[in-house]
Scaffold this active site. Structure first.
Site, mmCIF file in Angstrom:
data_model
loop_
_atom_site.group_PDB
_atom_site.id
_atom_site.type_symbol
_atom_site.label_atom_id
_atom_site.label_comp_id
_atom_site.label_asym_id
_atom_site.label_seq_id
_atom_site.Cartn_x
_atom_site.Cartn_y
_atom_site.Cartn_z
ATOM 1 C CE LYS A 67 97.216 61.394 57.041
ATOM 2 N NZ LYS A 67 96.993 61.091 55.623
ATOM 3 C CG ASP A 103 94.441 62.197 53.163
ATOM 4 O OD1 ASP A 103 95.150 63.095 52.678
ATOM 5 O OD2 ASP A 103 94.749 61.582 54.208
HETATM 6 P P1 NAP Z 1 98.923 52.360 55.967
HETATM 7 O O1 NAP Z 1 97.696 52.652 56.751
HETATM 8 O O2 NAP Z 1 100.160 51.897 56.671
HETATM 9 O O3 NAP Z 1 98.525 51.242 54.866
HETATM 10 C C1 NAP Z 1 99.448 50.748 53.972
HETATM 11 C C2 NAP Z 1 98.821 49.654 53.095
HETATM 12 O O4 NAP Z 1 99.825 49.288 52.142
HETATM 13 C C3 NAP Z 1 98.444 48.381 53.850
HETATM 14 O O5 NAP Z 1 97.229 47.880 53.353
HETATM 15 C C4 NAP Z 1 99.601 47.431 53.538
HETATM 16 O O6 NAP Z 1 99.189 46.099 53.390
HETATM 17 C C5 NAP Z 1 100.044 47.881 52.173
HETATM 18 N N1 NAP Z 1 101.462 47.604 51.983
HETATM 19 C C6 NAP Z 1 102.512 48.125 52.659
HETATM 20 N N2 NAP Z 1 103.669 47.618 52.199
HETATM 21 C C7 NAP Z 1 103.341 46.756 51.222
HETATM 22 C C8 NAP Z 1 104.103 45.908 50.367
HETATM 23 N N3 NAP Z 1 105.451 45.874 50.443
HETATM 24 N N4 NAP Z 1 103.457 45.153 49.457
HETATM 25 C C9 NAP Z 1 102.107 45.195 49.378
HETATM 26 N N5 NAP Z 1 101.317 45.961 50.159
HETATM 27 C C10 NAP Z 1 101.936 46.736 51.070
HETATM 28 O O7 NAP Z 1 99.355 53.622 55.120
HETATM 29 P P2 NAP Z 1 98.419 54.803 54.536
HETATM 30 O O8 NAP Z 1 98.201 55.831 55.579
HETATM 31 O O9 NAP Z 1 97.227 54.182 53.876
HETATM 32 O O10 NAP Z 1 99.396 55.465 53.441
HETATM 33 C C11 NAP Z 1 99.843 54.690 52.345
HETATM 34 C C12 NAP Z 1 100.502 55.592 51.321
HETATM 35 O O11 NAP Z 1 99.539 56.469 50.763
HETATM 36 C C13 NAP Z 1 101.581 56.512 51.869
HETATM 37 O O12 NAP Z 1 102.825 55.869 51.899
HETATM 38 C C14 NAP Z 1 101.569 57.673 50.897
HETATM 39 O O13 NAP Z 1 102.517 57.452 49.876
HETATM 40 C C15 NAP Z 1 100.180 57.600 50.289
HETATM 41 N N6 NAP Z 1 99.406 58.818 50.630
HETATM 42 C C16 NAP Z 1 99.480 59.843 49.754
HETATM 43 C C17 NAP Z 1 98.770 60.999 50.000
HETATM 44 C C18 NAP Z 1 98.834 62.126 49.014
HETATM 45 O O14 NAP Z 1 98.416 63.229 49.360
HETATM 46 N N7 NAP Z 1 99.312 61.900 47.793
HETATM 47 C C19 NAP Z 1 97.993 61.120 51.168
HETATM 48 C C20 NAP Z 1 97.944 60.033 52.056
HETATM 49 C C21 NAP Z 1 98.667 58.894 51.775
HETATM 50 P P3 NAP Z 1 98.983 45.087 54.649
HETATM 51 O O15 NAP Z 1 97.582 45.328 55.118
HETATM 52 O O16 NAP Z 1 99.206 43.770 54.051
HETATM 53 O O17 NAP Z 1 100.036 45.482 55.673
#
Ligand code: NAP
Length: 272
Positions: A67, A103
């Site tokens: 992305k 999003d």
């Molecule tokens: P990302 O950029 O990798 O960010 C993930 C975030 O989650 C980071 O801030 C990370 O914290 C935190 N995190 C990961 N594992 C963790 C844990 N075990 N405990 C606490 N915090 C944790 O991912 P993203 O692109 O934002 O996507 C995240 C999620 O959003 C996806 O897995 C998906 O389920 C959801 N999403 C849903 C949609 C939808 O259409 N429904 C669309 C987009 C995304 P740190 O900074 O500490 O590493």
């Protein structure tokens, strides 16, 4: 609009389990749009414009991990995608590639319908791409976001960039908000017994939204319902981000109820 059959795809890695071909393909059929929608796994973001050119594609959805990495390869980027720092939608017109982000609209729509955003406070768990879309969308609609993240440095940087408050995840007990939104992947299949916050906090938050949509009912949402909160499941965001992509590509109104049903049935089958 381009004449003849149009080609669309979702690019990601991994992408085999993406529900977008099922959901958007089903919507195209219902809308009687002559178009195909497939999934392509690509290793590098630079391969996306090449593949779009090769197959003369009209548009594409972009998912993890491309992305942000795809942005330098696009000709134009919308203000919202630039601010969020992520593109999940590409439109190709006369060979020119335009990047957008749906999003944030996908997240904002169910929040507006459920509790409204203007004047409300939202605690956003996470500081990644989904959190940035949430913070952008909440500000855009007149709400106040608070970023709550595991890694303080990352959370503080995002909070500074957007001009909102930050709380480390270990201090989540101090959250006061009208709605808590989980944008971390915690609780996602196959780790369905995990949740990002303790049930004690939930008793003090009226609304809880999870952006995780597989499973449909995450542990966080079950705990929240048990604590008396009203809940919004991640499927709502998924359906609305896809619906907005269809609007951008076709200018037509997509069948969101059908799209919701397609995704819901697929995810229910998978848990049988
Ligand atoms: P990302 O950029 O990798 O960010 C993930 C975030 O989650 C980071 O801030 C990370 O914290 C935190 N995190 C990961 N594992 C963790 C844990 N075990 N405990 C606490 N915090 C944790 O991912 P993203 O692109 O934002 O996507 C995240 C999620 O959003 C996806 O897995 C998906 O389920 C959801 N999403 C849903 C949609 C939808 O259409 N429904 C669309 C987009 C995304 P740190 O900074 O500490 O590493």
């Amino acid at each position: 609009m381009k004449q003849g059959s149009r080609t669309f795809a979702v690019f990601g890695n991994p992408v085999a389990h993406s529900l977008s071909p099922l959901m958007i393909g089903g919507a195209f059929r219902e809308m009687k749009i002559d178009a195909s929608y497939r999934a392509f796994r690509v290793e590098a973001a630079r391969d996306i414009p090449l593949k779009m050119e090769e197959l003369d594609m009209s548009g594409a959805s972009i998912t993890i991990p491309h992305k942000t990495a795809v942005m330098p390869y696009l000709d134009t980027i919308s203000d919202s995608a630039a601010r969020i720092g992520a593109v999940n939608t590409i439109t190709r017109v006369n060979g020119s590639l335009g990047g957008d982000n749906t999003d944030w609209t996908g997240l904002v729509r169910p929040l507006k319908e459920a509790l409204g955003i203007r004047g409300k406070r939202f605690a956003v768990l996470g500081a990644g791409g989904a959190a940035r879309a949430a913070v952008y969308g909440i500000f855009n609609e007149g709400g106040t976001p608070l970023i709550v993240n595991r890694t303080a440095q990352r959370g503080e940087a995002v909070a500074r960039e957007f001009g909102c408050d930050f709380l480390p995840l270990e201090e989540a007990g101090r959250i006061t908000a009208d709605c808590l939104i989980n944008t971390t992947p915690v609780g996602m299949f196959p780790h369905m017994d995990e949740t990002p916050v303790g049930a004690d906090l939930l008793e003090r938050v009226p609304w809880v939204m999870d952006t995780v949509y597989n499973p449909l009912q995450t542990k966080l949402l079950k705990d929240a319902a048990g604590a008396g909160c009203r809940t919004i499941a991640g499927i709502a965001m998924f359906v609305h981000q896809g619906a907005e992509q269809i609007r951008i590509w076709t200018g037509m109104e997509p069948p969101t109820s059908l799209m919701d049903r397609i995704v819901r049935e697929k995810l229910s089958d998978d848990t049988d």
